[in-house]
Design a protein around this motif. Structure first.
Motif, PDB file in Angstrom:
ATOM      1  N   LYS A 120      33.057  33.337  38.521  1.00 20.30           N
ATOM      2  CA  LYS A 120      33.048  32.830  39.898  1.00 20.30           C
ATOM      3  C   LYS A 120      34.253  33.377  40.664  1.00 20.30           C
ATOM      4  O   LYS A 120      34.126  33.794  41.822  1.00 20.30           O
ATOM      5  N   ALA A 121      35.418  33.424  40.022  1.00 28.28           N
ATOM      6  CA  ALA A 121      36.625  33.952  40.664  1.00 28.28           C
ATOM      7  C   ALA A 121      36.463  35.433  40.991  1.00 28.28           C
ATOM      8  O   ALA A 121      36.846  35.884  42.079  1.00 28.28           O
ATOM      9  N   ARG A 122      35.880  36.192  40.074  1.00 27.21           N
ATOM     10  CA  ARG A 122      35.679  37.630  40.328  1.00 27.21           C
ATOM     11  C   ARG A 122      34.736  37.862  41.508  1.00 27.21           C
ATOM     12  O   ARG A 122      34.967  38.734  42.348  1.00 27.21           O
ATOM     13  N   TRP A 123      33.664  37.078  41.553  1.00 29.91           N
ATOM     14  CA  TRP A 123      32.713  37.199  42.665  1.00 29.91           C
ATOM     15  C   TRP A 123      33.394  36.824  43.979  1.00 29.91           C
ATOM     16  O   TRP A 123      33.273  37.531  44.984  1.00 29.91           O
ATOM     17  N   GLU A 124      34.134  35.727  43.971  1.00 27.94           N
ATOM     18  CA  GLU A 124      34.850  35.276  45.161  1.00 27.94           C
ATOM     19  C   GLU A 124      35.859  36.333  45.619  1.00 27.94           C
ATOM     20  O   GLU A 124      35.989  36.602  46.818  1.00 27.94           O
ATOM     21  N   GLU A 125      36.543  36.947  44.665  1.00 32.87           N
ATOM     22  CA  GLU A 125      37.536  37.960  45.024  1.00 32.87           C
ATOM     23  C   GLU A 125      36.907  39.194  45.657  1.00 32.87           C
ATOM     24  O   GLU A 125      37.498  39.795  46.552  1.00 32.87           O
ATOM     25  N   ARG A 126      35.724  39.577  45.199  1.00 36.71           N
ATOM     26  CA  ARG A 126      35.046  40.712  45.844  1.00 36.71           C
ATOM     27  C   ARG A 126      34.770  40.394  47.320  1.00 36.71           C
ATOM     28  O   ARG A 126      34.918  41.254  48.184  1.00 36.71           O
ATOM     29  N   ILE A 142      49.746  39.491  42.097  1.00 42.70           N
ATOM     30  CA  ILE A 142      49.655  38.073  41.710  1.00 42.70           C
ATOM     31  C   ILE A 142      48.531  37.898  40.695  1.00 42.70           C
ATOM     32  O   ILE A 142      47.418  38.375  40.908  1.00 42.70           O
ATOM     33  N   GLY A 143      48.806  37.193  39.609  1.00 38.09           N
ATOM     34  CA  GLY A 143      47.802  36.951  38.575  1.00 38.09           C
ATOM     35  C   GLY A 143      46.702  36.011  39.041  1.00 38.09           C
ATOM     36  O   GLY A 143      46.876  35.253  39.992  1.00 38.09           O
ATOM     37  N   ARG A 144      45.578  36.051  38.334  1.00 37.11           N
ATOM     38  CA  ARG A 144      44.417  35.233  38.725  1.00 37.11           C
ATOM     39  C   ARG A 144      44.627  33.751  38.393  1.00 37.11           C
ATOM     40  O   ARG A 144      44.590  32.899  39.265  1.00 37.11           O
ATOM     41  N   PHE A 145      44.791  33.428  37.112  1.00 34.14           N
ATOM     42  CA  PHE A 145      44.923  32.033  36.684  1.00 34.14           C
ATOM     43  C   PHE A 145      46.324  31.692  36.199  1.00 34.14           C
ATOM     44  O   PHE A 145      46.679  30.529  36.094  1.00 34.14           O
ATOM     45  N   LEU A 146      47.097  32.711  35.858  1.00 30.96           N
ATOM     46  CA  LEU A 146      48.481  32.555  35.406  1.00 30.96           C
ATOM     47  C   LEU A 146      49.324  33.582  36.138  1.00 30.96           C
ATOM     48  O   LEU A 146      48.841  34.683  36.443  1.00 30.96           O
ATOM     49  N   PRO A 147      50.592  33.258  36.401  1.00 28.80           N
ATOM     50  CA  PRO A 147      51.441  34.254  37.058  1.00 28.80           C
ATOM     51  C   PRO A 147      51.478  35.553  36.254  1.00 28.80           C
ATOM     52  O   PRO A 147      51.640  35.553  35.038  1.00 28.80           O
ATOM     53  N   ALA A 148      51.272  36.653  36.934  1.00 29.97           N
ATOM     54  CA  ALA A 148      51.356  38.018  36.384  1.00 29.97           C
ATOM     55  C   ALA A 148      50.259  38.366  35.367  1.00 29.97           C
ATOM     56  O   ALA A 148      50.281  39.438  34.799  1.00 29.97           O
ATOM     57  N   VAL A 149      49.286  37.491  35.138  1.00 28.51           N
ATOM     58  CA  VAL A 149      48.195  37.772  34.190  1.00 28.51           C
ATOM     59  C   VAL A 149      46.892  37.890  34.977  1.00 28.51           C
ATOM     60  O   VAL A 149      46.548  36.994  35.746  1.00 28.51           O
ATOM     61  N   GLY A 150      46.169  38.984  34.777  1.00 27.63           N
ATOM     62  CA  GLY A 150      44.896  39.166  35.469  1.00 27.63           C
ATOM     63  C   GLY A 150      45.040  39.716  36.870  1.00 27.63           C
ATOM     64  O   GLY A 150      44.268  39.389  37.763  1.00 27.63           O
ATOM     65  N   ARG A 151      46.037  40.573  37.058  1.00 28.28           N
ATOM     66  CA  ARG A 151      46.208  41.186  38.378  1.00 28.28           C
ATOM     67  C   ARG A 151      45.106  42.208  38.629  1.00 28.28           C
ATOM     68  O   ARG A 151      44.563  42.790  37.688  1.00 28.28           O
ATOM     69  N   LEU A 152      44.789  42.407  39.884  1.00 33.48           N
ATOM     70  CA  LEU A 152      43.824  43.426  40.271  1.00 33.48           C
ATOM     71  C   LEU A 152      44.480  44.809  40.132  1.00 33.48           C
ATOM     72  O   LEU A 152      45.696  44.939  40.229  1.00 33.48           O
ATOM     73  N   ARG A 153      43.640  45.797  39.925  1.00 39.86           N
ATOM     74  CA  ARG A 153      44.170  47.160  39.917  1.00 39.86           C
ATOM     75  C   ARG A 153      44.722  47.475  41.286  1.00 39.86           C
ATOM     76  O   ARG A 153      44.159  47.085  42.306  1.00 39.86           O
ATOM     77  N   SER A 154      45.821  48.209  41.308  1.00 40.45           N
ATOM     78  CA  SER A 154      46.460  48.555  42.592  1.00 40.45           C
ATOM     79  C   SER A 154      45.482  49.323  43.464  1.00 40.45           C
ATOM     80  O   SER A 154      44.775  50.208  42.979  1.00 40.45           O
ATOM     81  N   PRO A 155      45.463  48.984  44.762  1.00 41.26           N
ATOM     82  CA  PRO A 155      44.581  49.747  45.664  1.00 41.26           C
ATOM     83  C   PRO A 155      45.074  51.181  45.768  1.00 41.26           C
ATOM     84  O   PRO A 155      46.255  51.454  45.721  1.00 41.26           O
ATOM     85  N   ARG A 156      44.138  52.078  45.892  1.00 45.88           N
ATOM     86  CA  ARG A 156      44.502  53.505  45.955  1.00 45.88           C
ATOM     87  C   ARG A 156      44.724  53.943  47.361  1.00 45.88           C
ATOM     88  O   ARG A 156      44.263  53.582  48.299  1.00 45.88           O
TER      89      ARG A 156
END
Length: 156
Positions: A120-126, A142-156
């Motif tokens: 659900k979080a991934r869909w919402e983030e898209r 910023i991490g998804r559920f924990l600080p620094a864990v699950g960050r998105l890939r850097s935008p190009r």
């Protein structure tokens, strides 16, 4: 279609949370004082985190994973530590319920909730990336559920 999926996901989330609260207790492990205290701490921390997330969203708050149109992107407060504090709070509180429940069914329900909220979080983030051009850069730091864990890939 998007609305029906959102309602289905939210409904499944509440069913799993109710299952964790009302499934019969098991004997997979002994529910000692340590387990009870850990369970209570997880439930309390999860509730506090979820409430901070709700309050922090302000006008952007919606029960649906579909973001409100023209709502501001919130990146401060608890959202400066993690992107999905409401979901993280639900996951933590649900883990507390699974610990005190001590059954295979509690573990199954918790894992199902974890997977559901991650999807659900991934869909919402898209959708948030499409709505807010700055979201990708925010998610890269910023991490998804924990600080620094699950960050998105850097935008190009």
């Amino acid at each position: 279609m998007k609305r029906a999926l959102a309602v289905g996901l939210v409904s499944a989330q509440f069913v799993l949370l109710a299952a964790l609260a009302f499934l019969p207790h098991g004997s997979l492990w002994p529910v000692t004082v340590v387990v009870a205290v850990a369970s209570a701490a997880l439930c309390l921390a999860g509730a506090v985190l979820a409430v901070l997330g709700v309050v922090g969203l302000g006008p952007a708050l919606t029960a649906s994973p579909v973001p409100r149109e023209h709502a501001p992107l919130v990146t401060t407060g608890v959202y400066g530590l993690m992107r999905s504090p409401i979901y993280a709070g639900l996951i933590a509180g649900a883990l507390g319920l699974a610990l005190i429940g001590a059954s295979v069914w509690h573990l199954v329900a918790w894992v199902a909730l974890l997977l559901l909220l991650a999807g659900k979080a991934r869909w919402e983030e898209r959708m948030l990336v499409a709505e807010h051009p700055d979201y990708a850069a925010y998610g890269a730091h910023i991490g998804r559920f924990l600080p620094a864990v699950g960050r998105l890939r850097s935008p190009r």
